[in-house]
Design an enzyme around this catalytic site. Structure first.
Site, PDB file in Angstrom:
ATOM      1  CG  ASP A  88      -1.925   1.111   1.179  1.00  0.00           C
ATOM      2  OD1 ASP A  88      -1.522   2.256   0.910  1.00  0.00           O
ATOM      3  OD2 ASP A  88      -3.114   0.838   1.370  1.00  0.00           O
ATOM      4  CG  HIS A  89       1.581   3.958  -3.350  1.00  0.00           C
ATOM      5  ND1 HIS A  89       0.489   3.440  -3.994  1.00  0.00           N
ATOM      6  CD2 HIS A  89       1.469   5.293  -3.453  1.00  0.00           C
ATOM      7  CE1 HIS A  89      -0.238   4.427  -4.463  1.00  0.00           C
ATOM      8  NE2 HIS A  89       0.328   5.570  -4.153  1.00  0.00           N
ATOM      9  CG  HIS A 145      -4.252   4.132  -0.939  1.00  0.00           C
ATOM     10  ND1 HIS A 145      -3.252   3.194  -0.896  1.00  0.00           N
ATOM     11  CD2 HIS A 145      -4.577   4.272  -2.246  1.00  0.00           C
ATOM     12  CE1 HIS A 145      -2.980   2.791  -2.132  1.00  0.00           C
ATOM     13  NE2 HIS A 145      -3.776   3.427  -2.965  1.00  0.00           N
TER      14      HIS A 145
HETATM   15  P1  NAD Z   1       0.971  -2.263 -17.315  1.00  0.00           P
HETATM   16  O1  NAD Z   1      -0.231  -2.680 -18.100  1.00  0.00           O
HETATM   17  O2  NAD Z   1       1.721  -1.059 -17.741  1.00  0.00           O
HETATM   18  O3  NAD Z   1       2.011  -3.474 -17.315  1.00  0.00           O
HETATM   19  C1  NAD Z   1       1.616  -4.785 -17.195  1.00  0.00           C
HETATM   20  C2  NAD Z   1       2.801  -5.726 -17.273  1.00  0.00           C
HETATM   21  O4  NAD Z   1       2.281  -7.050 -17.187  1.00  0.00           O
HETATM   22  C3  NAD Z   1       3.610  -5.659 -18.561  1.00  0.00           C
HETATM   23  O5  NAD Z   1       4.984  -5.808 -18.260  1.00  0.00           O
HETATM   24  C4  NAD Z   1       3.134  -6.898 -19.343  1.00  0.00           C
HETATM   25  O6  NAD Z   1       4.135  -7.447 -20.185  1.00  0.00           O
HETATM   26  C5  NAD Z   1       2.813  -7.842 -18.216  1.00  0.00           C
HETATM   27  N1  NAD Z   1       1.825  -8.834 -18.624  1.00  0.00           N
HETATM   28  C6  NAD Z   1       0.554  -8.624 -19.038  1.00  0.00           C
HETATM   29  N2  NAD Z   1      -0.019  -9.800 -19.384  1.00  0.00           N
HETATM   30  C7  NAD Z   1       0.895 -10.760 -19.156  1.00  0.00           C
HETATM   31  C8  NAD Z   1       0.922 -12.160 -19.319  1.00  0.00           C
HETATM   32  N3  NAD Z   1      -0.123 -12.838 -19.794  1.00  0.00           N
HETATM   33  N4  NAD Z   1       2.062 -12.818 -19.000  1.00  0.00           N
HETATM   34  C9  NAD Z   1       3.114 -12.159 -18.532  1.00  0.00           C
HETATM   35  N5  NAD Z   1       3.164 -10.828 -18.349  1.00  0.00           N
HETATM   36  C10 NAD Z   1       2.075 -10.142 -18.679  1.00  0.00           C
HETATM   37  O7  NAD Z   1       0.510  -2.178 -15.801  1.00  0.00           O
HETATM   38  P2  NAD Z   1       1.175  -1.299 -14.631  1.00  0.00           P
HETATM   39  O8  NAD Z   1       0.608   0.078 -14.664  1.00  0.00           O
HETATM   40  O9  NAD Z   1       2.648  -1.454 -14.666  1.00  0.00           O
HETATM   41  O10 NAD Z   1       0.567  -1.959 -13.309  1.00  0.00           O
HETATM   42  C11 NAD Z   1       0.982  -3.214 -12.818  1.00  0.00           C
HETATM   43  C12 NAD Z   1       0.194  -3.551 -11.566  1.00  0.00           C
HETATM   44  O11 NAD Z   1       0.397  -2.571 -10.579  1.00  0.00           O
HETATM   45  C13 NAD Z   1      -1.311  -3.593 -11.770  1.00  0.00           C
HETATM   46  O12 NAD Z   1      -1.826  -4.598 -10.938  1.00  0.00           O
HETATM   47  C14 NAD Z   1      -1.808  -2.267 -11.270  1.00  0.00           C
HETATM   48  O13 NAD Z   1      -3.127  -2.363 -10.784  1.00  0.00           O
HETATM   49  C15 NAD Z   1      -0.829  -2.035 -10.151  1.00  0.00           C
HETATM   50  N6  NAD Z   1      -0.628  -0.641  -9.823  1.00  0.00           N
HETATM   51  C16 NAD Z   1      -0.148   0.220 -10.761  1.00  0.00           C
HETATM   52  C17 NAD Z   1       0.090   1.535 -10.409  1.00  0.00           C
HETATM   53  C18 NAD Z   1       0.635   2.513 -11.416  1.00  0.00           C
HETATM   54  O14 NAD Z   1       0.885   3.639 -11.002  1.00  0.00           O
HETATM   55  N7  NAD Z   1       0.850   2.171 -12.650  1.00  0.00           N
HETATM   56  C19 NAD Z   1      -0.175   1.975  -9.114  1.00  0.00           C
HETATM   57  C20 NAD Z   1      -0.635   1.057  -8.176  1.00  0.00           C
HETATM   58  C21 NAD Z   1      -0.850  -0.245  -8.555  1.00  0.00           C
END
Ligand code: NAD
Length: 483
Positions: free
Chosen positions: A178-179, A241
């Site tokens: 939980d950042h 959060h």
């Molecule tokens: P993103 O869509 O940019 O990246 C997803 C990643 O998952 C990519 O590297 C992709 O290659 C990989 N991926 C997707 N399908 C796949 C599969 N079938 N096999 C293997 N790899 C696969 O998503 P993101 O923004 O980097 O977010 C990642 C996680 O973090 C999510 O659960 C999101 O809810 C959470 N999150 C993101 C943020 C943010 O600021 N971006 C903040 C809090 C939480």
């Protein structure tokens, strides 16, 4: 401790913006282990060198500190390798295990393995199961799993997910990010309260009138409509959060506290949180959705007109809540929480309003309560609002502010703190399953009321401080610092 850091979703947005820069800054601060291997995973095939270039680019773009020493930067990048992996293909995990082992041998690393799932929550279960099935999880050292939010979308789905994860990892091995808990000022709350006798002495319901927690965002739904329209402020911010911030400010720690103490005290706060009664929900919870308005002199569209949002969307982009913690310590002190998008200012802060036992009939309207304002972001600081005598208008009070602000560029980012803690096995600032489950339990009546149409959405203009109902919610109290 020397380790292998395995990053699922290494080609994603979060990895690029937060995780690689965090690893680099830890490296600069000598908080990375002496020897480490980092293995990035994504669906596409990418050569190791090209992946290292992506990491390099992300650090140049997003690191809070610039690269000054090219030689050490090269060493850092040299620790990265890449493997293509589709989460559902067992053979990809076998290939990954070979690479992990090869690097462990090359670098003479113990089998300490950190698995970071920076991928959508729908993949958590299959990844955890495959880590187990492939033998990646059968280490002679430790293994840990870091996962991102969201952790379920209601009580049942959270329980299902937890049950599945705990087939491959024990609770002690799971680090739920939980950042907000990684933010330096949140990590500072305990010290603030317990190491300052001036505050500690007043930290009771005898002197505290109410506690207010606000996380307001100026941005709208941005490019995340697909996710956000099914999640809303309630699931995206409040259940995790905001309730975590509430636990952090409300828990009562012993002088010397361990991570177990923190978990226990947080759980106790949640257990004392007065459950929402069906017939009282509308007097304790306000849900809102932004309509067209103005921000910085520019017109902005309403939520329903945002790209990707259904024109008849009933999703909440704002929530305000009034909560009561029924324990000896907080009895009679309301906690007010609100969070929303497209609000007037970007701010995450906690305001503690003190009672006014000195206020007498002689005191006029210029008297303001003492406030302790803890600013968590985007700026970080502490302000104490006091009363002073205004020498120009005789007899009037004038507020004076004692404050300090720290420079954020010098502060580690949340992800640095969290990755560092997880690498040391310190779970203090992670969400324990008990907390997640109790939070969902508390939120469940709200989800139900929404489903039954018992909590109509209150519109608020983009660029405002939220719907009028959120002000009315406080009765004779008021939200502080809304200009
Ligand atoms: P993103 O869509 O940019 O990246 C997803 C990643 O998952 C990519 O590297 C992709 O290659 C990989 N991926 C997707 N399908 C796949 C599969 N079938 N096999 C293997 N790899 C696969 O998503 P993101 O923004 O980097 O977010 C990642 C996680 O973090 C999510 O659960 C999101 O809810 C959470 N999150 C993101 C943020 C943010 O600021 N971006 C903040 C809090 C939480």
């Amino acid at each position: 401790m020397d380790m292998t850091f395995v990053l699922f979703g290494a080609t994603g947005d979060l990895a690029k913006r937060k995780i690689f820069p965090a690893l680099y800054n830890l490296f600069l601060d000598q908080k990375m282990p002496e020897k480490f291997s980092i293995i990035g995973l994504g669906r596409r095939e990418i050569a190791h060198e090209d992946f290292q270039k992506q990491v390099e680019q992300s650090i140049h773009t997003f690191s809070r500190r610039a690269v000054t020493d090219q030689k050490s930067f090269k060493d850092f990048l040299g620790a990265f390798r890449y493997s293509a992996l589709d989460v559902g293909r067992p053979e990809d995990y076998v290939k990954l295990l070979e690479l992990v082992k090869q690097r462990e041998q090359e670098l003479n690393l113990p089998e300490n393995r950190m698995f970071y799932l920076s991928v959508g929550p729908e993949f958590f279960e299959v990844i955890a199961a495959n880590i187990q099935a492939s033998g990646l999880g059968a280490t002679k050292g430790w293994k840990r799993l870091i996962i991102e939010k969201p952790f379920g979308r209601d009580l049942q789905s959270a329980r299902d997910l937890n049950e599945k994860l705990t087939k491959s990892f024990t609770e002690e091995e799971i680090y739920r990010i939980d950042h907000y808990l990684g933010k330096p000022m949140v990590q500072n709350l305990e010290v603030l309260e317990n190491s300052n006798p001036v505050l500690h002495a007043l930290w009771t319901n005898r002197y505290i009138a109410n506690v207010q927690i606000t996380a307001s965002e100026t941005v709208g739904v941005e490019e995340r409509a697909g996710y956000y329209d099914h999640s809303g402020a309630l699931r995206d911010m409040f259940q995790n959060h905001m309730l975590q911030l509430m636990m952090m400010i409300a828990m009562q720690l012993p002088k010397e506290s361990s991570p177990e103490d923190v978990r226990n005290k947080k759980r106790m706060v949640m257990e004392s949180l007065r459950p929402l009664q069906e017939d009282q929900i509308s007097s304790q919870i306000v849900l809102g959705q932004y309509v067209a308005g103005e921000m910085n002199g520019q017109p902005v569209v309403g939520y329903k007109d945002e790209p990707g949002v259904a024109v008849d969307s009933q999703n909440n982009t704002f929530i305000a809540a009034k909560l009561w913690i029924d324990n000896y310590f907080w009895e009679g002190v309301p906690f007010y929480i609100r969070t929303g998008k497209r609000m007037k200012e970007k701010s995450t802060r906690i305001v503690i309003e003190f009672k006014e036992p000195l206020k007498s009939a002689k005191v006029d309207d210029s008297y303001v309560p003492n406030l302790l304002v803890i600013e968590i972001g985007p700026k970080e600081g502490i302000t104490l609002q006091l009363n002073s005598k205004d020498r120009v208008s005789d007899g009037q009070f004038e507020p004076v502010y004692v404050n300090c602000y720290s420079s954020l560029t010098e502060q580690p980012e949340a992800y640095e703190n969290l990755i560092y803690d997880a690498s040391r096995g310190d779970a203090t600032f992670f969400a324990h399953w008990n907390e997640v489950e109790l939070s969902w339990m508390w939120v469940e009546p709200i989800l139900k009321a929404v489903e039954q149409g018992k909590l109509p959405l209150q519109p608020y203009a983009a660029g405002s401080y939220g719907p009028q109902a959120a002000f009315d919610l406080l009765g004779d109290d008021q939200w502080w610092l809304d200009e």
